[in-house]
Design a protein around this motif. Structure first.
Motif, mmCIF file in Angstrom:
data_model
loop_
_atom_site.group_PDB
_atom_site.id
_atom_site.type_symbol
_atom_site.label_atom_id
_atom_site.label_comp_id
_atom_site.label_asym_id
_atom_site.label_seq_id
_atom_site.Cartn_x
_atom_site.Cartn_y
_atom_site.Cartn_z
ATOM 1 N N GLN A 93 0.849 -1.203 0.000
ATOM 2 C CA GLN A 93 0.000 0.000 0.000
ATOM 3 C C GLN A 93 0.876 1.242 0.000
ATOM 4 O O GLN A 93 1.860 1.347 0.740
ATOM 5 N N GLY A 97 -2.056 5.847 1.024
ATOM 6 C CA GLY A 97 -3.195 4.944 1.173
ATOM 7 C C GLY A 97 -3.644 4.289 -0.115
ATOM 8 O O GLY A 97 -4.439 3.343 -0.091
ATOM 9 N N ARG A 150 -7.346 3.447 5.260
ATOM 10 C CA ARG A 150 -6.338 4.343 4.685
ATOM 11 C C ARG A 150 -6.689 4.693 3.241
ATOM 12 O O ARG A 150 -6.557 5.851 2.829
ATOM 13 N N ASP A 153 -9.894 6.907 3.222
ATOM 14 C CA ASP A 153 -9.598 8.273 3.643
ATOM 15 C C ASP A 153 -8.961 9.071 2.512
ATOM 16 O O ASP A 153 -9.221 10.277 2.363
#
Length: 280
Positions: A93, A97, A150, A153
């Protein structure tokens, strides 16, 4: 509820005994796992597969495994695969994010968010969220949920209120974001789901070989007179809109859903039989 016998239990047993090992084998053979692990090297080998959204096959498998593991039915091979893929996702990742094994390749033909019509990045996120919620609820394992949060967001920061007004060419993330709101209590996810529903049909997608109706993008959702276009896209969009209605109480969404349901069952639902018709 527990299913202890009958046809459904037979399906569950077959799923655990035969389908899960077969799916894991095919995900390795087709390159879905390699597409992630290759991102751990500086000069990754080529992406395997025709489409840029093949991570979704891993996410749907993780979701199914979460239910089996949570019920105490999965064997060690299934558990090991679950841990392996979650670990890979954590490691590859991006810092902000973002997560997609096709677009994260430095040599990819397109950059992240460059092709929302066909890239399916938000569609993939939706399936990641649903796998993560299943793992958290059924297994008490929040590792995948942290990965999904993540990414979600990042989407809220980029496409939220005051951000880029865009939608995914393939609806799916809408209902997943509502489910993430239900799991975390973070209302930003519900707001983002509503924004994606409301933005559709307002000229944010680039249409090429397929017309706007294919994407349910020719009219705003509340104005759609009929179900149309790609059937899976339509079903996902309607499901996401339903979830938004359930959490917001927006009656205009409910009215559109009832109208679309009535249109579907009265004009587009057919019963078909392979047996030849015979006179009584």
């Amino acid at each position: 509820m527990r299913i202890t016998g009958g046809l459904l239990r037979q399906w569950q047993d077959r799923n655990r005994r035969a389908t899960i090992p077969h799916v894991i084998e095919q995900l390795r053979a087709a390159g879905n796992v390699d597409n992630l692990s290759r991102l751990l090297v500086a000069d990754p080998p080529a992406y395997r597969g025709r489409y840029p959204f093949l991570d979704t096959d891993l996410y749907k498998t993780l979701e199914g495994l979460a239910y089996e593991i949570g019920a105490g039915h999965a064997d060690e091979g299934a558990r090991a695969f679950f841990d392996e893929i979650v670990g890979l996702l954590q490691r590859v990742q991006a810092e902000d994010g973002y997560l997609n094994s096709f677009f994260q390749d430095p040599a990819a033909a397109k950059k992240p968010w460059e092709d929302l019509t066909w890239g399916h990045e938000l569609y993939n996120l939706g399936h990641l969220i649903q796998a993560a919620v299943a793992a958290n609820r059924r297994m008490g394992d929040d590792r995948l949920l942290a990965v999904a949060i993540r990414f979600a967001d990042l989407v809220v920061r980029r496409f939220g209120e005051g951000g880029e007004e865009a939608v995914c060419g393939h609806p799916e993330v809408e209902m997943a974001l509502v489910e993430l709101y239900r799991e975390t209590g973070d209302r930003d996810y519900l707001t983002q789901a509503r924004l994606f529903v409301d933005r559709r049909g307002r000229g944010h997608l680039e249409h090429g070989i397929m017309p706007p109706e294919y994407f349910q993008d020719h009219l705003p959702f509340r104005d759609l007179p009929s179900v149309t276009g790609h059937a899976v896209r339509m079903a996902y969009l309607a499901a996401g809109a339903t979830d938004v209605y359930l959490e917001t109480g927006d009656r205009t969404i409910l009215e559109a859903l009832v109208r679309l349901w009535d249109d579907m069952v009265t004009t587009k639902l057919y019963l078909w039989s392979s047996s030849p018709t015979t006179s009584p």
